[in-house]
Scaffold this active site. Sequence first.
Site, PDB file in Angstrom:
ATOM      1  N   HIS A 148      -5.282  -0.731 -26.476  1.00 45.95           N
ATOM      2  CA  HIS A 148      -6.484  -0.478 -25.679  1.00 45.95           C
ATOM      3  C   HIS A 148      -7.675  -0.523 -26.624  1.00 45.95           C
ATOM      4  O   HIS A 148      -7.574  -0.089 -27.768  1.00 45.95           O
ATOM      5  CB  HIS A 148      -6.394   0.901 -25.002  1.00 45.95           C
ATOM      6  N   ASP A 189      -1.121   0.770 -17.680  1.00 47.07           N
ATOM      7  CA  ASP A 189      -0.568  -0.361 -16.929  1.00 47.07           C
ATOM      8  C   ASP A 189       0.874  -0.672 -17.292  1.00 47.07           C
ATOM      9  O   ASP A 189       1.553  -1.395 -16.574  1.00 47.07           O
ATOM     10  CB  ASP A 189      -1.445  -1.598 -17.135  1.00 47.07           C
TER      11      ASP A 189
HETATM   12  N1  ACO Z   1       0.566  -6.551 -28.652  1.00 47.34           N
HETATM   13  C1  ACO Z   1       0.655  -6.913 -29.936  1.00 47.34           C
HETATM   14  N2  ACO Z   1      -0.351  -6.824 -30.833  1.00 47.34           N
HETATM   15  C2  ACO Z   1      -1.521  -6.349 -30.368  1.00 47.34           C
HETATM   16  C3  ACO Z   1      -1.692  -5.943 -29.043  1.00 47.34           C
HETATM   17  C4  ACO Z   1      -0.596  -6.052 -28.176  1.00 47.34           C
HETATM   18  N3  ACO Z   1      -0.696  -5.682 -26.887  1.00 47.34           N
HETATM   19  N4  ACO Z   1      -2.958  -5.514 -28.868  1.00 47.34           N
HETATM   20  C5  ACO Z   1      -3.562  -5.632 -30.054  1.00 47.34           C
HETATM   21  N5  ACO Z   1      -2.687  -6.142 -30.963  1.00 47.34           N
HETATM   22  C6  ACO Z   1      -2.927  -6.359 -32.397  1.00 47.34           C
HETATM   23  C7  ACO Z   1      -3.765  -7.614 -32.628  1.00 47.34           C
HETATM   24  O1  ACO Z   1      -2.963  -8.750 -32.787  1.00 47.34           O
HETATM   25  C8  ACO Z   1      -4.514  -7.234 -33.867  1.00 47.34           C
HETATM   26  O2  ACO Z   1      -3.639  -7.374 -34.973  1.00 47.34           O
HETATM   27  P1  ACO Z   1      -4.193  -7.910 -36.402  1.00 47.34           P
HETATM   28  O3  ACO Z   1      -5.080  -6.794 -36.901  1.00 47.34           O
HETATM   29  O4  ACO Z   1      -2.974  -8.130 -37.209  1.00 47.34           O
HETATM   30  O5  ACO Z   1      -4.954  -9.174 -36.113  1.00 47.34           O
HETATM   31  C9  ACO Z   1      -4.778  -5.737 -33.701  1.00 47.34           C
HETATM   32  O6  ACO Z   1      -3.721  -5.262 -32.852  1.00 47.34           O
HETATM   33  C10 ACO Z   1      -6.121  -5.408 -33.035  1.00 47.34           C
HETATM   34  O7  ACO Z   1      -6.209  -6.179 -31.821  1.00 47.34           O
HETATM   35  P2  ACO Z   1      -7.570  -6.507 -31.079  1.00 47.34           P
HETATM   36  O8  ACO Z   1      -7.341  -7.641 -30.158  1.00 47.34           O
HETATM   37  O9  ACO Z   1      -8.656  -6.644 -32.091  1.00 47.34           O
HETATM   38  O10 ACO Z   1      -7.818  -5.170 -30.284  1.00 47.34           O
HETATM   39  P3  ACO Z   1      -8.816  -4.973 -29.086  1.00 47.34           P
HETATM   40  O11 ACO Z   1      -9.192  -3.553 -29.119  1.00 47.34           O
HETATM   41  O12 ACO Z   1      -9.865  -5.999 -29.073  1.00 47.34           O
HETATM   42  O13 ACO Z   1      -7.856  -5.286 -27.829  1.00 47.34           O
HETATM   43  C11 ACO Z   1      -6.682  -5.152 -25.805  1.00 47.34           C
HETATM   44  C12 ACO Z   1      -7.591  -4.421 -26.803  1.00 47.34           C
HETATM   45  C13 ACO Z   1      -7.391  -6.401 -25.261  1.00 47.34           C
HETATM   46  C14 ACO Z   1      -6.399  -4.210 -24.626  1.00 47.34           C
HETATM   47  C15 ACO Z   1      -5.363  -5.555 -26.518  1.00 47.34           C
HETATM   48  O14 ACO Z   1      -4.719  -4.416 -27.042  1.00 47.34           O
HETATM   49  C16 ACO Z   1      -4.422  -6.353 -25.607  1.00 47.34           C
HETATM   50  O15 ACO Z   1      -4.564  -7.569 -25.487  1.00 47.34           O
HETATM   51  N6  ACO Z   1      -3.434  -5.644 -24.955  1.00 47.34           N
HETATM   52  C17 ACO Z   1      -2.541  -6.289 -24.023  1.00 47.34           C
HETATM   53  C18 ACO Z   1      -3.205  -6.394 -22.678  1.00 47.34           C
HETATM   54  C19 ACO Z   1      -3.319  -5.068 -21.981  1.00 47.34           C
HETATM   55  O16 ACO Z   1      -2.366  -4.307 -21.870  1.00 47.34           O
HETATM   56  N7  ACO Z   1      -4.520  -4.800 -21.443  1.00 47.34           N
HETATM   57  C20 ACO Z   1      -4.776  -3.594 -20.671  1.00 47.34           C
HETATM   58  C21 ACO Z   1      -5.907  -2.826 -21.195  1.00 47.34           C
HETATM   59  S1  ACO Z   1      -5.964  -1.298 -20.342  1.00 47.34           S
HETATM   60  C22 ACO Z   1      -6.817  -1.593 -18.925  1.00 47.34           C
HETATM   61  O17 ACO Z   1      -7.546  -2.535 -18.743  1.00 47.34           O
HETATM   62  C23 ACO Z   1      -6.598  -0.560 -17.900  1.00 47.34           C
END
Ligand code: ACO
Length: 428
Positions: free
Chosen positions: A305, A363
Amino acid sequence: MDGKRVATLTLDDGRSIELPIMSGTIGPDVIDIHELSKLGVFTYDPAFFSTASCTSEITYIDGDAGLLYYRGYPIEQLAKHSDFLEVCYLLLNGELPDAAQKAEFGAKVASHTMVHDQMARFFTGFRRDAHPMAVMVGVVGALSAFYHDSLDITNPQHREISALRLLAKVPTIAAMAHKYHTGFPFMYPKNKFSYVENFMYMMFATPAEDYVPNPVLVRALERIFILHADHEQNASTSTVRLAGSSGANPFACIASGIAALWGPAHGGANEAALKMLEEIGDVSRVKDYVQGVKDKKYRLMGFGHRVYKNMDTRASVMRETCHEVLQELGLANDRLFKLAMELEQIALSDPYFIERKLYPNVDFYSGIVLRALGIPTNMFTVIFAVGRTIGWISQWNEMIADKGQKIGRPRQLYLGAKRRDYPVREPR
Ligand code: ACO
């Protein structure tokens, strides 16, 4: 700036400016940079990692501590003791209603649950296999073509009527989208039911059968709605605010929020999380799947998140609800649930996820609950939209009621071509 706290910013050419530091009731301080443009420079903050776009009195989140408050009330207390309509009143008006206010609010919402009958004809313009979110974006936006008697956004009474209409009609439209997709007849709302019972009735009843809502399942959906009702300045809410800042009508603004919610990084995650569980298919494949995540082939949907870097409180409540629902339905040994538990265990103990502070979000569990309730996967994000509608309306209303409100207009760092002349070619 005597007595006021300031941050001083000095540019590399020696010019400097004092920027006021503002404090909220709780939460981190913010630096007010809006005078910075006087120096002819802007801040650069793609994806708003460090930028507050507005002040708000509605919702507070502390992502590191895993806290979520609506109007000061912790979400876990509301999920336990309150019901969805009471939470709607709270978000919209700032205080919990007394018994009379609650009854009056419920009656007002109930009086708006039907949609203009001509709206039913709207649906037949869509393909039956259209995604229900596509239908939602179109039909909720179309409400402004049917209810244009209350679109003076400067008039608080008009704003109230529009808020009630949206709150009451979005579930009706959502259920109609489902019925149209599956080919069943539309069910008119029945106001003897509560808000959530009524939604379940419109989703699951048919004219051929009586429908008796199951209280455990109603309570589960009630909780899903409460947990999703607001989440301060997330992507869809910011979209609603930005669209609304131009003076666009509330129906169009909420349709823009639904569009923003649809993406898999936001509200589409519950659908994506369940599809992921289906794709993994069996507990024996979890380890390989997690390896693929660590190799960055794909993301673990329902994990991570932008704000919560600790267990999302909503996820803890939803996890509990998940157990209750599966128990009630005799599905405690459900294949996907077992798989989800295994995935959760492995991910929570793996350094890749621990280092990146990736926890299951709401979720991850809500998809399992919705599936157990009999809600098809393509309706998951629609359910999120039904719950979030009150948050969008409350945030939009707060913005419009602010007399100093201006159109939202971010700046940019331009990296394109410098001025150049058009190459005029001689005719052949
Ligand atoms: N699975 C695996 N790795 C992940 C995930 C994930 N779900 N989310 C983040 N990471 C990793 C990234 O690859 C990154 O790794 P790195 O540092 O080696 O490059 C690091 O964690 C940071 O990721 P960001 O994308 O910079 O984090 P951000 O805060 O921008 O993303 C997000 C948040 C979009 C929710 C992300 O965690 C994601 O895509 N999750 C999956 C989708 C999801 O469940 N969304 C629901 C959000 S809750 C809602 O809307 C109610």
